[in-house]
Scaffold this active site. Structure first.
Site, PDB file in Angstrom:
ATOM      1  CD  GLU A   1      35.727 -36.946  13.891  1.00  0.00           C
ATOM      2  OE1 GLU A   1      34.810 -37.799  13.927  1.00  0.00           O
ATOM      3  OE2 GLU A   1      35.842 -36.051  14.746  1.00  0.00           O
ATOM      4  CG  ASP A   2      31.356 -39.408  13.356  1.00  0.00           C
ATOM      5  OD1 ASP A   2      32.118 -38.414  13.370  1.00  0.00           O
ATOM      6  OD2 ASP A   2      30.464 -39.578  14.207  1.00  0.00           O
TER       7      ASP A   2
ATOM      8  CG  ASP B   1      27.872 -30.195  11.403  1.00  0.00           C
ATOM      9  OD1 ASP B   1      27.364 -29.874  10.325  1.00  0.00           O
ATOM     10  OD2 ASP B   1      27.320 -29.942  12.498  1.00  0.00           O
TER      11      ASP B   1
ATOM     12  CG  PHE C   1      20.418 -34.700  12.525  1.00  0.00           C
ATOM     13  CD1 PHE C   1      21.559 -34.268  13.190  1.00  0.00           C
ATOM     14  CD2 PHE C   1      19.766 -35.832  12.986  1.00  0.00           C
ATOM     15  CE1 PHE C   1      22.026 -34.951  14.312  1.00  0.00           C
ATOM     16  CE2 PHE C   1      20.230 -36.521  14.097  1.00  0.00           C
ATOM     17  CZ  PHE C   1      21.368 -36.084  14.756  1.00  0.00           C
TER      18      PHE C   1
ATOM     19  NE  ARG D   1      27.287 -43.458  19.438  1.00  0.00           N
ATOM     20  CZ  ARG D   1      27.701 -42.226  19.206  1.00  0.00           C
ATOM     21  NH1 ARG D   1      28.105 -41.870  18.002  1.00  0.00           N
ATOM     22  NH2 ARG D   1      27.733 -41.323  20.164  1.00  0.00           N
TER      23      ARG D   1
HETATM   24  P1  IMP Z   1      31.848 -30.560  14.046  1.00  0.00           P
HETATM   25  O1  IMP Z   1      30.741 -29.548  13.985  1.00  0.00           O
HETATM   26  O2  IMP Z   1      32.514 -30.721  12.697  1.00  0.00           O
HETATM   27  O3  IMP Z   1      32.817 -30.245  15.135  1.00  0.00           O
HETATM   28  O4  IMP Z   1      31.169 -31.964  14.399  1.00  0.00           O
HETATM   29  C1  IMP Z   1      30.927 -32.308  15.729  1.00  0.00           C
HETATM   30  C2  IMP Z   1      30.175 -33.592  15.902  1.00  0.00           C
HETATM   31  O5  IMP Z   1      28.793 -33.343  15.678  1.00  0.00           O
HETATM   32  C3  IMP Z   1      30.485 -34.759  14.980  1.00  0.00           C
HETATM   33  O6  IMP Z   1      31.638 -35.470  15.334  1.00  0.00           O
HETATM   34  C4  IMP Z   1      29.239 -35.600  15.212  1.00  0.00           C
HETATM   35  O7  IMP Z   1      29.377 -36.355  16.388  1.00  0.00           O
HETATM   36  C5  IMP Z   1      28.170 -34.556  15.380  1.00  0.00           C
HETATM   37  N1  IMP Z   1      27.353 -34.393  14.140  1.00  0.00           N
HETATM   38  C6  IMP Z   1      27.457 -33.452  13.185  1.00  0.00           C
HETATM   39  N2  IMP Z   1      26.533 -33.623  12.226  1.00  0.00           N
HETATM   40  C7  IMP Z   1      25.814 -34.729  12.587  1.00  0.00           C
HETATM   41  C8  IMP Z   1      24.708 -35.442  11.987  1.00  0.00           C
HETATM   42  O8  IMP Z   1      24.172 -35.104  10.916  1.00  0.00           O
HETATM   43  N3  IMP Z   1      24.263 -36.524  12.674  1.00  0.00           N
HETATM   44  C9  IMP Z   1      24.810 -36.952  13.862  1.00  0.00           C
HETATM   45  N4  IMP Z   1      25.841 -36.328  14.436  1.00  0.00           N
HETATM   46  C10 IMP Z   1      26.346 -35.219  13.808  1.00  0.00           C
HETATM   47 MG    MG Z   2      31.755 -37.586  16.444  1.00  0.00          MG
END
Ligand code: IMP
Ligand code: MG
Length: 184
Positions: free
Chosen positions: A102-103, A106, A155, A168
């Protein structure tokens, strides 16, 4: 300090490409040692994880395979979006040593759902590698096994991470200016 703008937001340098490359080399070494002879299957979660997965995959110095999946969500991209389905997982993962790449984690909603879906397919082991982890934002009981950088709840963009589809392709990671802080 250098600055770039996307959508009227200002970003400043945060983690540079050398730091990223160093960390990916270390994680690659670790995965190599732990999965030697096990032919791990790396699963890259599109779109954001592709630069990380690409670099990490080439740092794994033993036989390994790669597959790509995309998650669709009811709300499109937002981190509160409900993950609807996994698209593209044709590989049979039963009995395999799987590493999801995963990247960023969050809130943890995405990886939590994905992990449950993959576990139902009975892999031998299931590990999670993420380039970035925001521990303060985590709302689910899920812990990544390999973390590039723990970061505060800011962010960020670049190295796969986007703002409305852009940024990206930035080789370094940048943080929203008013939120600048240092990575651990
Ligand atoms: P989750 O909240 O862990 O489900 O993350 C969902 C998605 O939110 C991630 O896969 C990213 O695509 C996006 N995301 C969360 N934090 C950031 C950030 O700081 N920058 C850009 N995308 C983010
Ligand atoms: Mg993502």
């Amino acid at each position: 300090m250098k600055r770039i703008q996307y959508d009227g937001l200002s970003f400043v340098p945060y983690i540079d490409r050398e730091q990223i490359a160093d960390r990916i080399r270390e994680i690659g070494r670790q995965i190599t040692e732990e999965f030697r002879g096990k032919r791990p299957l790396i699963i890259c979660v599109l779109n954001g994880a592709f630069p990380f997965a690409s670099d990490l995959f080439r740092q794994i110095d033993t036989d390994a395979e790669i597959a790509f999946i995309k998650l669709s969500s009811y709300q499109g991209t937002g981190s509160t979006g409900v993950v609807k389905e996994i698209m593209g997982l044709s590989a049979d993962i039963e009995g395999r040593s799987v590493i999801v790449v995963e990247d960023i984690i969050d809130t943890g909603n995405t990886i939590h759902k994905l992990k449950a879906d993959l576990e139902a397919r009975k892999p031998a082991t299931l590990r999670i590698a993420t380039l970035l982890f925001k521990p303060e934002a985590l709302k689910k009981d899920v812990k990544p096994d390999y973390v590039g950088f723990n970061i505060p709840n800011k962010f960020i963009i670049g190295f796969g991470l986007d703002l409305d589809g852009l940024a990206r392709n930035l080789p370094d990671i940048w943080v929203h200016e008013s939120e600048n802080n240092s990575a651990e």
